[in-house]
Scaffold this motif. Sequence first.
Motif, PDB file in Angstrom:
ATOM      1  N   THR A  42      23.519  72.303  62.950  1.00 17.95           N
ATOM      2  CA  THR A  42      24.941  72.016  62.839  1.00 17.95           C
ATOM      3  C   THR A  42      25.506  72.112  64.243  1.00 17.95           C
ATOM      4  N   TYR A  43      26.283  71.104  64.640  1.00 18.21           N
ATOM      5  CA  TYR A  43      26.801  71.075  66.004  1.00 18.21           C
ATOM      6  C   TYR A  43      28.099  70.284  66.049  1.00 18.21           C
ATOM      7  N   ALA A  44      28.738  70.311  67.184  1.00 23.83           N
ATOM      8  CA  ALA A  44      29.999  69.603  67.388  1.00 23.83           C
ATOM      9  C   ALA A  44      29.828  68.553  68.478  1.00 23.83           C
ATOM     10  N   VAL A  45      30.543  67.445  68.312  1.00 26.61           N
ATOM     11  CA  VAL A  45      30.540  66.370  69.297  1.00 26.61           C
ATOM     12  C   VAL A  45      31.992  65.978  69.542  1.00 26.61           C
ATOM     13  N   ASP A  46      32.376  65.816  70.795  1.00 20.33           N
ATOM     14  CA  ASP A  46      33.731  65.386  71.127  1.00 20.33           C
ATOM     15  C   ASP A  46      33.827  63.876  71.047  1.00 20.33           C
TER      16      ASP A  46
ATOM     17  N   ALA B  67      26.076  66.937  72.316  1.00 20.25           N
ATOM     18  CA  ALA B  67      26.316  67.990  71.334  1.00 20.25           C
ATOM     19  C   ALA B  67      26.596  69.321  72.025  1.00 20.25           C
ATOM     20  N   HIS B  68      27.494  70.081  71.437  1.00 21.08           N
ATOM     21  CA  HIS B  68      27.744  71.440  71.924  1.00 21.08           C
ATOM     22  C   HIS B  68      27.934  72.351  70.711  1.00 21.08           C
TER      23      HIS B  68
ATOM     24  N   TYR C  42      38.875  64.468  69.623  1.00 19.05           N
ATOM     25  CA  TYR C  42      38.650  64.988  68.281  1.00 19.05           C
ATOM     26  C   TYR C  42      37.253  65.587  68.248  1.00 19.05           C
ATOM     27  N   THR C  43      37.141  66.854  67.879  1.00 20.16           N
ATOM     28  CA  THR C  43      35.852  67.526  67.809  1.00 20.16           C
ATOM     29  C   THR C  43      35.308  67.370  66.394  1.00 20.16           C
ATOM     30  N   LYS C  44      34.259  66.580  66.281  1.00 17.34           N
ATOM     31  CA  LYS C  44      33.674  66.279  64.985  1.00 17.34           C
ATOM     32  C   LYS C  44      32.428  67.128  64.775  1.00 17.34           C
TER      33      LYS C  44
END
Length: 91
Positions: free
Chosen positions: A36-40, A23-24, A10-12
Motif C-alpha cells: 500500500t503506497y501513495a502517489v502524488d 511512490a512514497h 492530489y495524493t492517491k
Amino acid sequence: MFRPGDVVVYTKTKHTTSPGPRAHDVEPESRGEYYTYAVDKYWLVTGVDAEGIHCRTRRGKTHLIAPDDPRLRPANLWEKLFLRSRFPSPA
C-alpha cells in the motif's frame, strides 16, 4: 480556497504488487506480496461549485473532489517550478 486555473496536488492511495518510482509512504502487507503506497497526482482545477472541485488530469480525465478532502492541496512553489511538466496545460 481553490479557483479555476489553480494547480493542485492530489495524493492517491494505491494497492499493488509493485510500487512505481514515484511512490512514497510504501508499506508492505503483513503476510503477502502486496504494498500500500501513495502517489502524488498533479491536476488543474477547472471549476468550483456546490458539488465540489472539478479537476482535470494531463490526459484529459476529470475528477470531482470534495472541498474538505485532506488529500487535495495547492501545489507549492517547488512543484510549480520544477514539476510543471507534470501539470496539465491550461488551454
